[in-house]
Motif scaffolding. Structure first.
Motif, PDB file in Angstrom:
ATOM      1  N   VAL A  90      -6.491   0.888 -20.201  1.00  0.00           N
ATOM      2  CA  VAL A  90      -7.614   1.670 -20.748  1.00  0.00           C
ATOM      3  C   VAL A  90      -7.645   1.646 -22.278  1.00  0.00           C
ATOM      4  O   VAL A  90      -8.728   1.714 -22.876  1.00  0.00           O
ATOM      5  N   LEU A  91      -6.489   1.518 -22.903  1.00  0.00           N
ATOM      6  CA  LEU A  91      -6.458   1.511 -24.373  1.00  0.00           C
ATOM      7  C   LEU A  91      -7.104   0.267 -24.974  1.00  0.00           C
ATOM      8  O   LEU A  91      -7.445   0.246 -26.158  1.00  0.00           O
ATOM      9  N   ASP A  92      -7.264  -0.750 -24.161  1.00  0.00           N
ATOM     10  CA  ASP A  92      -7.824  -2.024 -24.616  1.00  0.00           C
ATOM     11  C   ASP A  92      -9.363  -2.037 -24.501  1.00  0.00           C
ATOM     12  O   ASP A  92     -10.001  -2.993 -24.920  1.00  0.00           O
ATOM     13  N   VAL A  93      -9.933  -0.976 -23.928  1.00  0.00           N
ATOM     14  CA  VAL A  93     -11.391  -0.926 -23.767  1.00  0.00           C
ATOM     15  C   VAL A  93     -11.981  -0.247 -25.003  1.00  0.00           C
ATOM     16  O   VAL A  93     -11.875   0.964 -25.174  1.00  0.00           O
ATOM     17  N   ALA A 117     -18.133   2.337 -16.698  1.00  0.00           N
ATOM     18  CA  ALA A 117     -19.218   2.802 -15.814  1.00  0.00           C
ATOM     19  C   ALA A 117     -19.413   1.832 -14.659  1.00  0.00           C
ATOM     20  O   ALA A 117     -19.620   2.254 -13.506  1.00  0.00           O
ATOM     21  N   ASP A 118     -19.329   0.547 -14.937  1.00  0.00           N
ATOM     22  CA  ASP A 118     -19.477  -0.462 -13.869  1.00  0.00           C
ATOM     23  C   ASP A 118     -18.384  -0.274 -12.809  1.00  0.00           C
ATOM     24  O   ASP A 118     -18.643  -0.360 -11.613  1.00  0.00           O
ATOM     25  N   ILE A 119     -17.162  -0.035 -13.273  1.00  0.00           N
ATOM     26  CA  ILE A 119     -16.050   0.151 -12.333  1.00  0.00           C
ATOM     27  C   ILE A 119     -16.284   1.403 -11.483  1.00  0.00           C
ATOM     28  O   ILE A 119     -16.090   1.382 -10.264  1.00  0.00           O
ATOM     29  N   PHE A 120     -16.741   2.467 -12.112  1.00  0.00           N
ATOM     30  CA  PHE A 120     -16.937   3.700 -11.332  1.00  0.00           C
ATOM     31  C   PHE A 120     -18.155   3.609 -10.412  1.00  0.00           C
ATOM     32  O   PHE A 120     -18.171   4.252  -9.342  1.00  0.00           O
ATOM     33  N   GLN A 121     -19.136   2.816 -10.769  1.00  0.00           N
ATOM     34  CA  GLN A 121     -20.224   2.554  -9.822  1.00  0.00           C
ATOM     35  C   GLN A 121     -19.693   1.777  -8.623  1.00  0.00           C
ATOM     36  O   GLN A 121     -20.067   2.037  -7.475  1.00  0.00           O
ATOM     37  N   ALA A 122     -18.818   0.821  -8.887  1.00  0.00           N
ATOM     38  CA  ALA A 122     -18.203   0.047  -7.800  1.00  0.00           C
ATOM     39  C   ALA A 122     -17.376   0.974  -6.911  1.00  0.00           C
ATOM     40  O   ALA A 122     -17.422   0.867  -5.675  1.00  0.00           O
ATOM     41  N   ILE A 123     -16.651   1.900  -7.520  1.00  0.00           N
ATOM     42  CA  ILE A 123     -15.834   2.855  -6.747  1.00  0.00           C
ATOM     43  C   ILE A 123     -16.722   3.675  -5.813  1.00  0.00           C
ATOM     44  O   ILE A 123     -16.369   3.905  -4.643  1.00  0.00           O
ATOM     45  N   ASN A 124     -17.883   4.085  -6.295  1.00  0.00           N
ATOM     46  CA  ASN A 124     -18.845   4.793  -5.434  1.00  0.00           C
ATOM     47  C   ASN A 124     -19.181   3.976  -4.198  1.00  0.00           C
ATOM     48  O   ASN A 124     -19.195   4.488  -3.074  1.00  0.00           O
ATOM     49  N   GLU A 164     -17.374  -1.347 -27.855  1.00  0.00           N
ATOM     50  CA  GLU A 164     -18.357  -2.365 -27.441  1.00  0.00           C
ATOM     51  C   GLU A 164     -18.217  -2.760 -25.965  1.00  0.00           C
ATOM     52  O   GLU A 164     -19.099  -3.407 -25.416  1.00  0.00           O
ATOM     53  N   ASP A 165     -17.108  -2.379 -25.353  1.00  0.00           N
ATOM     54  CA  ASP A 165     -16.858  -2.746 -23.953  1.00  0.00           C
ATOM     55  C   ASP A 165     -16.975  -1.568 -22.997  1.00  0.00           C
ATOM     56  O   ASP A 165     -16.685  -1.694 -21.809  1.00  0.00           O
ATOM     57  N   LYS A 166     -17.401  -0.402 -23.520  1.00  0.00           N
ATOM     58  CA  LYS A 166     -17.259   0.826 -22.727  1.00  0.00           C
ATOM     59  C   LYS A 166     -18.062   0.805 -21.429  1.00  0.00           C
ATOM     60  O   LYS A 166     -17.724   1.530 -20.484  1.00  0.00           O
ATOM     61  N   PRO A 185       0.799  -1.231   0.000  1.00  0.00           N
ATOM     62  CA  PRO A 185       0.000   0.000   0.000  1.00  0.00           C
ATOM     63  C   PRO A 185       0.833   1.283   0.000  1.00  0.00           C
ATOM     64  O   PRO A 185       1.807   1.403   0.731  1.00  0.00           O
ATOM     65  N   ALA A 186       0.417   2.224  -0.832  1.00  0.00           N
ATOM     66  CA  ALA A 186       1.086   3.526  -0.917  1.00  0.00           C
ATOM     67  C   ALA A 186       0.444   4.538   0.027  1.00  0.00           C
ATOM     68  O   ALA A 186       1.039   5.558   0.350  1.00  0.00           O
ATOM     69  N   THR A 187      -0.768   4.276   0.449  1.00  0.00           N
ATOM     70  CA  THR A 187      -1.504   5.141   1.376  1.00  0.00           C
ATOM     71  C   THR A 187      -2.207   4.219   2.379  1.00  0.00           C
ATOM     72  O   THR A 187      -2.321   3.004   2.133  1.00  0.00           O
ATOM     73  N   PRO A 188      -2.692   4.765   3.508  1.00  0.00           N
ATOM     74  CA  PRO A 188      -3.316   3.890   4.513  1.00  0.00           C
ATOM     75  C   PRO A 188      -4.432   3.003   3.939  1.00  0.00           C
ATOM     76  O   PRO A 188      -4.609   1.865   4.364  1.00  0.00           O
ATOM     77  N   ILE A 189      -5.175   3.535   2.991  1.00  0.00           N
ATOM     78  CA  ILE A 189      -6.164   2.725   2.260  1.00  0.00           C
ATOM     79  C   ILE A 189      -5.715   2.694   0.805  1.00  0.00           C
ATOM     80  O   ILE A 189      -5.596   3.739   0.160  1.00  0.00           O
ATOM     81  N   HIS A 190      -5.397   1.499   0.313  1.00  0.00           N
ATOM     82  CA  HIS A 190      -4.958   1.357  -1.084  1.00  0.00           C
ATOM     83  C   HIS A 190      -5.600   0.088  -1.638  1.00  0.00           C
ATOM     84  O   HIS A 190      -5.208  -1.027  -1.298  1.00  0.00           O
ATOM     85  N   VAL A 191      -6.594   0.319  -2.471  1.00  0.00           N
ATOM     86  CA  VAL A 191      -7.388  -0.783  -3.029  1.00  0.00           C
ATOM     87  C   VAL A 191      -7.215  -0.775  -4.545  1.00  0.00           C
ATOM     88  O   VAL A 191      -7.106   0.290  -5.162  1.00  0.00           O
ATOM     89  N   LEU A 192      -7.173  -1.945  -5.143  1.00  0.00           N
ATOM     90  CA  LEU A 192      -7.135  -2.072  -6.603  1.00  0.00           C
ATOM     91  C   LEU A 192      -8.520  -2.487  -7.082  1.00  0.00           C
ATOM     92  O   LEU A 192      -9.084  -3.461  -6.571  1.00  0.00           O
ATOM     93  N   VAL A 193      -9.063  -1.729  -8.013  1.00  0.00           N
ATOM     94  CA  VAL A 193     -10.400  -2.011  -8.545  1.00  0.00           C
ATOM     95  C   VAL A 193     -10.217  -2.489  -9.980  1.00  0.00           C
ATOM     96  O   VAL A 193      -9.651  -1.760 -10.810  1.00  0.00           O
ATOM     97  N   ILE A 194     -10.677  -3.704 -10.248  1.00  0.00           N
ATOM     98  CA  ILE A 194     -10.404  -4.302 -11.568  1.00  0.00           C
ATOM     99  C   ILE A 194     -11.674  -4.904 -12.187  1.00  0.00           C
ATOM    100  O   ILE A 194     -12.572  -5.351 -11.462  1.00  0.00           O
ATOM    101  N   PRO A 195     -11.725  -4.924 -13.530  1.00  0.00           N
ATOM    102  CA  PRO A 195     -12.784  -5.704 -14.181  1.00  0.00           C
ATOM    103  C   PRO A 195     -12.421  -7.186 -14.067  1.00  0.00           C
ATOM    104  O   PRO A 195     -11.229  -7.539 -14.134  1.00  0.00           O
ATOM    105  N   LYS A 196     -13.420  -8.042 -13.913  1.00  0.00           N
ATOM    106  CA  LYS A 196     -13.114  -9.482 -13.871  1.00  0.00           C
ATOM    107  C   LYS A 196     -12.631  -9.971 -15.235  1.00  0.00           C
ATOM    108  O   LYS A 196     -11.826 -10.892 -15.319  1.00  0.00           O
ATOM    109  N   LYS A 197     -13.140  -9.337 -16.293  1.00  0.00           N
ATOM    110  CA  LYS A 197     -12.696  -9.691 -17.648  1.00  0.00           C
ATOM    111  C   LYS A 197     -11.347  -9.024 -17.909  1.00  0.00           C
ATOM    112  O   LYS A 197     -11.102  -7.911 -17.447  1.00  0.00           O
TER     113      LYS A 197
END
Ligand code: 5GP
Ligand code: ZN
Length: 114
Positions: free
Chosen positions: A50-53, A62-69, A56-58, A33-45
């Motif tokens: 980002v260049l690979d999205v 949005a799903d990731i940012f909903q999860a971040i919320n 058709e996968d966009k 961890p670089a900060t007291p809370i350091h979480v990695l948020v990833i797509p399961k696929k």
């Protein structure tokens, strides 16, 4: 994808400290961890970064940012704030070639991101 660390974590073959999971997104604590809370948020696929999205996968973004919320609320940092970073490619120092967003929180961060 075979030999991808984060795909292996998604499969549960390498353990991780899960913070959040739904059918498309997984979030787990960074091992270094670089900060007291350091979480990695990833797509399961698997996407390399980002260049690979493609068009058709966009929706995954949005799903990731909903999860971040939800993660911000779950960790109780929605008021104090947090920082999201996604390293993409060589100059950014991307080490794991599976799209991920660093969720950083738990204390005042510097004004710069480099
Ligand atoms: P990158 O430099 O690619 O943006 O970030 C990769 C991140 O993955 C780093 O912050 C590193 O600490 C984290 N990491 C590498 N290997 C593992 C692991 O096996 N488990 C977990 N939880 N995090 C890892
Ligand atoms: Zn992968």
């Amino acid at each position: 994808m075979e030999n991808c660390l984060f795909c292996i974590i998604v499969k549960g073959e390498v353990p991780s400290e899960k913070v959040y999971e739904d059918d498309k997104v997984l979030a787990f604590k960074d091992i270094n961890p670089a900060t007291p809370i350091h979480v990695l948020v990833i797509p399961k696929k698997h996407y390399e970064n980002v260049l690979d999205v493609k068009e058709e996968d966009k929706e995954i973004i949005a799903d990731i940012f909903q999860a971040i919320n939800k993660i911000a609320e779950k960790l109780g940092v929605e008021k104090d704030g947090f920082r999201i970073i996604s390293n993409c490619g060589k100059d950014a120092g991307q080490e794991v070639m599976h799209l991920h967003f660093h969720f950083l929180a738990g204390g005042k961060m510097g004004p710069k991101i480099i």
